[in-house]
Design an enzyme around this catalytic site. Structure first.
Site, mmCIF file in Angstrom:
data_model
loop_
_atom_site.group_PDB
_atom_site.id
_atom_site.type_symbol
_atom_site.label_atom_id
_atom_site.label_comp_id
_atom_site.label_asym_id
_atom_site.label_seq_id
_atom_site.Cartn_x
_atom_site.Cartn_y
_atom_site.Cartn_z
ATOM 1 N N SER A 86 0.853 -1.188 0.000
ATOM 2 C CA SER A 86 0.000 0.000 0.000
ATOM 3 C C SER A 86 0.889 1.237 0.000
ATOM 4 O O SER A 86 1.565 1.520 0.983
ATOM 5 C CB SER A 86 -0.918 0.006 1.228
ATOM 6 N N LYS A 132 -21.824 35.243 -7.752
ATOM 7 C CA LYS A 132 -22.118 34.260 -8.793
ATOM 8 C C LYS A 132 -20.793 33.567 -9.108
ATOM 9 O O LYS A 132 -19.941 34.125 -9.806
ATOM 10 C CB LYS A 132 -22.692 34.934 -10.040
ATOM 11 N N CYS A 140 0.127 8.069 -6.528
ATOM 12 C CA CYS A 140 -0.088 9.395 -7.103
ATOM 13 C C CYS A 140 0.984 10.390 -6.643
ATOM 14 O O CYS A 140 1.159 11.448 -7.257
ATOM 15 C CB CYS A 140 -1.469 9.930 -6.721
#
Length: 825
Positions: free
Chosen positions: A39, A436, A43
């Site tokens: 393990s 927004k 990445c």
């Protein structure tokens, strides 16, 4: 008690084992891993190579010992499962430590073999300096090679997410990095115009890259590894990283008679069960129907693998209660200073699959524009033209890209639409977003398109159109228009549209564009409501068009670089051929000083040190690069190196023992010619170039030093768009744009004089000013632009003719000292 065998560790296998134990304490769980680690953070491997992650142990998330202690899972590393017997429910295992084999039975078998890097049969591909990046062992090999060989040039073959991450990290280590990519863009999950923004950024980082080219051969030549490209080019390198892609590792599964999907992955149902009821699969090698296309695809991502593992463990223990829905391939990568992310399907995939869609690009900012630090963000979304169902999204920016791609991915994963994007309730405060958010804005704009408030056209459609058949309307300000425009466009500022509407034809298609699309939308609404029938707005505006239509690749930028004996990479001619010993070096900071400030400081400081000692001077004036070389030639000091990083130029100068000047004799009289060209009057410019060409014809070395108004003579006719401050823009408006727009010093008569002069020259067969400039360059006349004058007048290097050098006072004085004619015009 159920016995589970798990083939493969990392995200898929190890997570399944951990979840199985948490919900079934009595189960027997054995995990096989042919490598040394069960393990690890795969990445993070590129960042460990680059030294960003400094401790190797941080990559190792679990060990066989810790797994056994906490989870009571037996882990057998360096044990490879070489065969599966589905009839007798057993596997054959090879112990790689002693080369022995044994058999292990199972009740349920979980396979997570992952994907293997593609290594095509290219001649020379087994060279010791060629690496892949799949596991910790691969990175150990790269680190060991780097520590031993000290490579300075690296080539990355393949420009996917991992390839670009490796390119960044090798660059971070101080190497010259070249990328070779078969496609016409980097990061193929992106659409072309989005990848174009990545290309632009790579250029700013001095990364060399070749597009639409592949490797035909690796060959050792003179101790260097030569990469022969399919185009016929050759690139030399000290090391190569292969990042061509991966494919599911399914040989074991295929030999066991388990069904594979059409794309070559391991076919599973919604419970992650293979064609054999006792065998399950997950991770990179597993194939499942895509939520949008319905076609079997692989998801080479750690996120989906971890989620699959949890779901699979629950189904194995509790029965088939949880259904897998498939992955939409949400991915993100850091590429130097920018962040690149995508989710769902790209436009090119939708087109290939025959799915009806609309795509649109919007440009926004990472936070409120009035709050400091707002950074640009580009968003592209694809959606159904009728329902607005979301198909995919891509984002490039500097800040907040991760949260925004997650917003889009969440809507997409839940079968949402562009109307859901409009309704996302995001956390808002000026430092983090706008009221927004750019994602909301992407939804609003898409809604306008579906509702018919605006029609759009894309950059590639416009690029292929005949401008004469359409009316291209640029609604930006005149200042913006002057800095660059689409060929054939007419400039009417959006705020002047109503009063100049008679200038816009109603019998042609009106193609509107602005900077990013917003003002174009306003203009389109005005025209549509004024009775114009065929009006479209350019999606993404001029920004997207400019990025997508310019030259994308970045070849041959390392031709003038060399590696010195001190291990550093320098530009220019190698000045460090001899072995160097430790020499006392004094650091001088001249950042912020303009020419001649850095040279004056250099002279002052070098007078303080002894012969043989060195100065390391840091400067922000680009003209210093040429000035320092000239100054060293004039004074007899030695320029050891000059390099740049993030806008700071660092030169190392060694003080040399000064000797008396040679006596002047008839044999060493200077013969060069120099001229300071201060004026941009047409007649004076003509005189300068006539004299220069005449002198060059006699064999003399001629140098023209252009300063202040004289800079206008050497401007390009077709100048690229450059960013300028307000004063720079004002000077640009007041000054002549290029040599073709110069005025006479006398009798100009509002331009009539210069036109008469040009006509007279033509009739008398006298070369034009532009022709004289080209002739001078062809004759080897050296043209130098004054850096200080450029800064004051707001002139950018990109606006000057190719071949013009940038320099300062020291550069001119060096040339003048070698001249017997020195003129000021």
């Amino acid at each position: 008690m159920t016995k589970y065998l798990i083939v493969g560790g990392v995200a898929g296998g190890a997570t399944t084992a951990a979840r199985l134990r948490r919900i079934d304490e009595s189960a027997e769980i054995i995990m096989f891993e042919r490598g040394e680690h069960i393990s690890y953070a795969n990445c993070g491997l590129p960042y460990y190579v680059g030294g960003v992650i400094t401790e190797r142990e941080k990559l190792l998330l679990q060990t066989p010992k810790s797994f056994k202690a906490r989870l009571n899972v037996e882990v057998r590393v360096q044990n490879e499962v070489i065969a599966i017997d589905t009839v007798n429910k057993s596997v054959e295992v090879k112990d790689l430590t002693n080369n022995s084999s044994y058999t292990e039975s199972y009740d349920k078998l979980i396979v997570s073999p992952g994907a293997e890097p593609i290594k095509p049969p290219i001649p020379g591909i087994k060279d010791e300096a060629i690496f892949t990046v799949r596991n910790v062992r691969d990175t150990d090999k790269i680190k060991s090679f780097y520590d031993e060989k000290k490579p300075k040039k690296a080539v990355v073959v393949g420009a996917g997410f991992i390839g670009l991450e490796m390119a960044e990290n090798l660059h971070h280590m101080g190497m010259l990095v070249t990328i070779v990519e078969m496609a016409d863009q980097v990061m193929t999950p992106l659409d072309y115009e989005m990848a174009a923004e990545v290309h632009m950024h790579l250029k700013t980082k001095n990364v060399e890259f070749y597009l639409k080219d592949g490797v035909s051969e690796f060959k050792r030549e003179g101790g260097k590894l030569n990469i022969h490209l399919q185009s016929g080019r050759k690139i030399d390198a000290d090391m190569v990283i292969l990042s061509i892609g991966v494919r599911p590792e399914t040989k074991l599964i295929k030999e066991a008679g388990i069904e594979l999907a059409p794309n070559g992955g391991i076919k599973v149902n919604e419970y992650l069960q293979t064609s054999n009821e006792h065998v399950y699969a997950l991770g990179d090698a597993m194939a499942f129907p895509h939520p949008i296309t319905g076609k079997y695809t692989n998801a080479y991502l750690a996120g989906p693998a971890n989620k699959q593992a949890r779901m699979l463990a629950d189904n194995l223990v509790n029965g088939h209660t949880k259904k897998y829905k498939g992955a939409i391939a949400t991915a993100i990568a850091k590429v130097f200073d920018i962040t690149v992310a995508s989710t769902g399907l790209a436009e090119k995939v939708l087109k290939k699959e025959g799915i009806k869609y609309i795509s649109n690009i919007t440009h926004g900012a990472s936070n409120a524009g009035y709050y400091p630090g707002a950074m640009p963000t580009t968003i592209k979304i694809m959606f159904d033209p009728e329902t607005g169902k979301l198909f995919g999204g891509q984002i490039i920016g500097y800040v907040g890209v991760d949260k925004r791609i997650d917003m889009i991915a969440t809507v997409l994963k839940n079968n949402g639409s562009i109307y859901d994007l409009q309704e996302i309730e995001h956390a808002y405060a000026p430092p983090f977003s706008s009221a927004k958010d750019p994602v909301n804005q992407a939804g609003f704009t898409a809604g306008n398109i579906i509702e018919g408030l605006v029609k759009i056209i894309h950059w590639d459609e416009l690029h292929q159109m005949d401008a004469s058949d359409n009316f291209i309307l640029d609604v930006r300000t005149p200042d913006e228009f002057e800095l660059g425009q689409i060929e054939g466009a007419v400039n009417i500022e959006v705020d002047k549209i109503r009063e100049r509407i008679d200038e816009i034809p109603k019998d042609k298609k009106i193609i509107i564009y602005c900077g990013v699309g917003l003002r174009g939308y306003f203009a389109a609404r005005i025209l549509m409501q004024k009775g114009f029938k065929d009006v479209v707005n350019l999606s993404g505006g001029y920004k997207t068009y400019e990025h997508a239509t310019c030259k994308q690749s970045n070849e041959d930028i390392f031709g003038s670089s060399y590696i010195a004996n001190d291990g550093h990479i320098y530009r220019g001619k190698d000045k460090t051929a001899k072995d160097q010993k430790e020499i006392k070096t004094i650091d001088i900071d001249a950042c912020g000083l303009q020419c001649p400030g850095p040279i004056i400081k250099l002279k002052k400081e070098i007078d303080k040190i002894e012969d043989g000692q060195r100065l390391r001077q840091r400067v922000t004036d680009p003209g210093f690069v040429k000035d320092v070389a000239s100054w060293c030639n004039m004074t007899g000091n030695k320029l050891i190196s000059c390099e740049s990083d993030k806008g700071i130029f660092t030169a190392i100068i060694e003080k040399q023992k000064q000797t008396e000047a040679c006596p002047v004799t008839s044999m060493n009289l200077p013969k060069n010619k120099t001229m300071v060209v201060f004026s941009d009057d047409m007649d004076r410019a003509l005189a300068s170039l006539v004299i220069a060409n005449g002198a060059a014809a006699t064999g003399s070395k001629v140098t023209l030093f252009f300063t202040f108004w004289g800079l206008n003579i050497i401007k390009k006719t077709d100048k690229p768009k450059v960013q300028k401050d307000m004063m720079g823009k004002m000077f640009g408006k007041m000054m002549a744009s290029d040599a073709g727009n110069l005025k006479l010093s006398k009798m100009n008569m509002m331009g009539m004089g210069s036109k008469m002069m040009k006509k007279r020259m033509l009739s008398k067969k006298v070369d034009s000013l532009e022709d004289l400039l080209q002739t001078a360059m062809d004759n080897g006349v050296e043209m130098i632009a004054c850096q200080m004058s450029m800064d004051v007048m707001g002139v950018d290097k990109a606006e000057l003719l190719d071949g013009v050098q940038i320099g300062g006072v020291a550069t001119y004085l060096e040339e003048a000292e070698q001249s017997n004619v020195n003129l000021f015009i």
